[in-house]
Design a protein around this motif. Structure first.
Motif, short mmCIF file in Angstrom:
data_model
loop_
_atom_site.label_atom_id
_atom_site.label_comp_id
_atom_site.label_asym_id
_atom_site.label_seq_id
_atom_site.Cartn_x
_atom_site.Cartn_y
_atom_site.Cartn_z
N PHE A 136 0.83 -1.20 0.00
CA PHE A 136 0.00 0.00 0.00
C PHE A 136 0.87 1.26 0.00
O PHE A 136 0.53 2.26 -0.64
CB PHE A 136 -0.94 0.01 1.21
N LEU A 137 2.00 1.21 0.71
CA LEU A 137 2.94 2.33 0.69
C LEU A 137 3.47 2.57 -0.72
O LEU A 137 3.59 3.72 -1.17
CB LEU A 137 4.10 2.06 1.66
N GLU A 138 3.76 1.48 -1.41
CA GLU A 138 4.22 1.61 -2.79
C GLU A 138 3.13 2.24 -3.65
O GLU A 138 3.41 3.11 -4.49
CB GLU A 138 4.59 0.23 -3.33
N ALA A 139 1.88 1.81 -3.45
CA ALA A 139 0.76 2.37 -4.21
C ALA A 139 0.62 3.87 -3.94
O ALA A 139 0.36 4.66 -4.85
CB ALA A 139 -0.53 1.65 -3.86
N GLU A 140 0.81 4.28 -2.70
CA GLU A 140 0.70 5.70 -2.36
C GLU A 140 1.73 6.52 -3.13
O GLU A 140 1.41 7.59 -3.67
CB GLU A 140 0.91 5.88 -0.85
N HIS A 141 2.96 6.04 -3.19
CA HIS A 141 4.01 6.78 -3.91
C HIS A 141 3.70 6.84 -5.41
O HIS A 141 3.85 7.90 -6.04
CB HIS A 141 5.36 6.11 -3.68
N ILE A 142 3.27 5.72 -5.96
CA ILE A 142 3.01 5.67 -7.40
C ILE A 142 1.83 6.57 -7.78
O ILE A 142 1.91 7.37 -8.71
CB ILE A 142 2.74 4.22 -7.83
N TYR A 143 0.73 6.49 -7.01
CA TYR A 143 -0.45 7.26 -7.39
C TYR A 143 -0.33 8.74 -7.01
O TYR A 143 -1.02 9.57 -7.60
CB TYR A 143 -1.71 6.62 -6.81
N THR A 144 0.55 9.06 -6.08
CA THR A 144 0.85 10.47 -5.84
C THR A 144 1.54 11.05 -7.07
O THR A 144 1.21 12.16 -7.53
CB THR A 144 1.76 10.65 -4.60
N GLU A 145 2.49 10.29 -7.60
CA GLU A 145 3.19 10.74 -8.80
C GLU A 145 2.25 10.83 -9.99
O GLU A 145 2.26 11.84 -10.73
CB GLU A 145 4.35 9.79 -9.13
N TYR A 146 1.43 9.82 -10.20
CA TYR A 146 0.46 9.85 -11.30
C TYR A 146 -0.48 11.06 -11.18
O TYR A 146 -0.78 11.74 -12.16
CB TYR A 146 -0.38 8.57 -11.30
N THR A 147 -0.96 11.29 -9.94
CA THR A 147 -1.87 12.40 -9.71
C THR A 147 -1.23 13.73 -10.06
O THR A 147 -1.83 14.58 -10.74
CB THR A 147 -2.33 12.42 -8.24
N ASP A 148 0.00 13.92 -9.60
CA ASP A 148 0.70 15.18 -9.87
C ASP A 148 0.91 15.41 -11.36
O ASP A 148 0.75 16.52 -11.87
CB ASP A 148 2.06 15.19 -9.14
#
Length: 373
Positions: free
Chosen positions: A146-158
């Protein structure tokens, strides 16, 4: 153990009175005092609505009809099965968007959704294990994913917000689910302090990006939402609620004053606004395929604005619900009750009325909960 809370299916008279006279307000899954911000009651969905994500309720003065949210009204009713369903809905919406974006060779990376789904399955399996050491070990593995998902989708969102794209909101919602799934693991492990900290950290990241997205959809001239053609659909009060989420000090007069010159500018040169709108509302490369270059796009663009404003309200509602989850975790910790006992709270003698869709957890006296919403 006796707890200083009342659990009921009916909205109590004093809470209803406070909502009616403006003393109380609903923010996400809580009812709170407007001035002191003290929590009066938590809301919890009942029955099939636990899974709907789009609760439409009117119980007396309480109305939960303003905006559909991907999140439920309480962290206690959005478990891993619900998170998995919400994730599936988002993935399907992105798959539909991909069909349109293929026209301009804009590819959506859906590969990590499979990893996210696997993490949810891992967490689900972890909490069915009987041995505590196995449960904790598997839960920590899921948390790492889930931590990995947070980093990935933060980047995608930005990236998508920077590009003002039509899929930024889907990544924002996915990011919210990633933080929620992680915090839910900690709650299942009864690690309340860590769960609260992760909610707080996630709130900062999510709110800042939702604010950017809301401002993007309001466009450089928000007066466009007050055009005469939207009479009966969009009024000043509705626009004011959005501005008050951005700045609670604003009232209707202040919002109207902000739009005075905008209304004049829009009437004077409507094409200037059309030429400046973000792709999140209208992307000519995607939305104007097959149309003649001399056609006027304004009617099609304006027709989208009521739906666009509904998206804004939905994102704000989702953010409010996410932030309200923190008060539940604070209460669980201060009441010294386990998360699993909190889940079991239900009226002890009261029979559930037909059609009741909410349960209310009402404090007998306020807890010193520091404001987070």
């Amino acid at each position: 153990m006796s707890l200083p809370v009342t659990v009921t299916f009916m909205l109590t008279d004093w809470v209803a009175k406070g909502l009616a006279d403006g003393t109380f307000e609903r923010v996400g899954g809580v009812i709170r005092d407007v001035k002191t911000k003290q929590i009066v009651s938590w809301l919890r969905e009942q029955g099939a609505n636990n899974f709907s994500g789009s609760l439409q309720v009117t119980e007396g003065i309480l109305q939960v009809t303003s905006a559909v949210s991907i999140l439920n009204l309480g962290v206690s009713v959005i478990g891993f099965a619900v998170i998995a369903q919400r994730l599936k809905e988002l993935e399907q919406r992105l798959q539909q968007a991909q069909k349109l974006l293929n026209n301009i060779n804009n590819k959506i990376d859906l590969s990590f959704y499979a990893n996210f789904r696997a993490a949810i399955e891992l967490a689900t399996n972890a909490f069915t294990m009987t041995k505590p050491e196995n449960r904790r070990s598997s839960a920590l593995q899921a948390i790492n994913r889930f931590l990995e998902a947070e980093h990935i989708y933060t980047e995608y969102t930005d990236i998508e917000i920077e590009q003002k794209s039509q899929i930024a909101d889907e990544y924002l919602l996915t990011l919210s689910l990633a933080y929620l799934a992680e915090a839910r693991c900690y709650l299942e492990l009864e690690e309340h302090d860590t769960a609260l900290r992760r909610f707080q950290e996630g709130s900062i990241i999510i709110r800042s990006r939702i604010q950017k997205y809301v401002k993007l959809l309001l466009t450089f001239n928000p007066a466009v939402y007050l055009q005469p053609q939207f009479r009966g659909q969009i009024d000043l009060r509705r626009l004011t609620r959005i501005y008050q989420w951005l700045d609670p000090t604003l009232d209707e007069n202040a919002v109207f004053d902000m739009q005075r010159m905008n209304l004049f500018m829009l009437a004077q040169d409507p094409n200037k606004w059309v030429e400046s709108i973000p792709a999140a509302i209208w992307d000519s490369k995607v939305d104007w395929v097959g149309k003649a270059i001399w056609d006027d796009p304004k009617p099609q663009i304006y027709a989208r604005l009521p739906k666009t404003l509904a998206v804004v309200e939905s994102m704000i509602e989702t953010n409010c619900r996410f932030e309200a989850y923190q008060t539940e975790v604070q209460a669980i910790s201060q009441l010294r009750i386990s998360f699993h006992d909190w889940l079991k709270l239900t009226p002890s003698t009261e029979i559930k009325p037909d059609g009741a869709e909410l349960m209310y957890i009402i404090l007998s006296k306020p807890l010193e909960l520091y404001p987070c919403i």
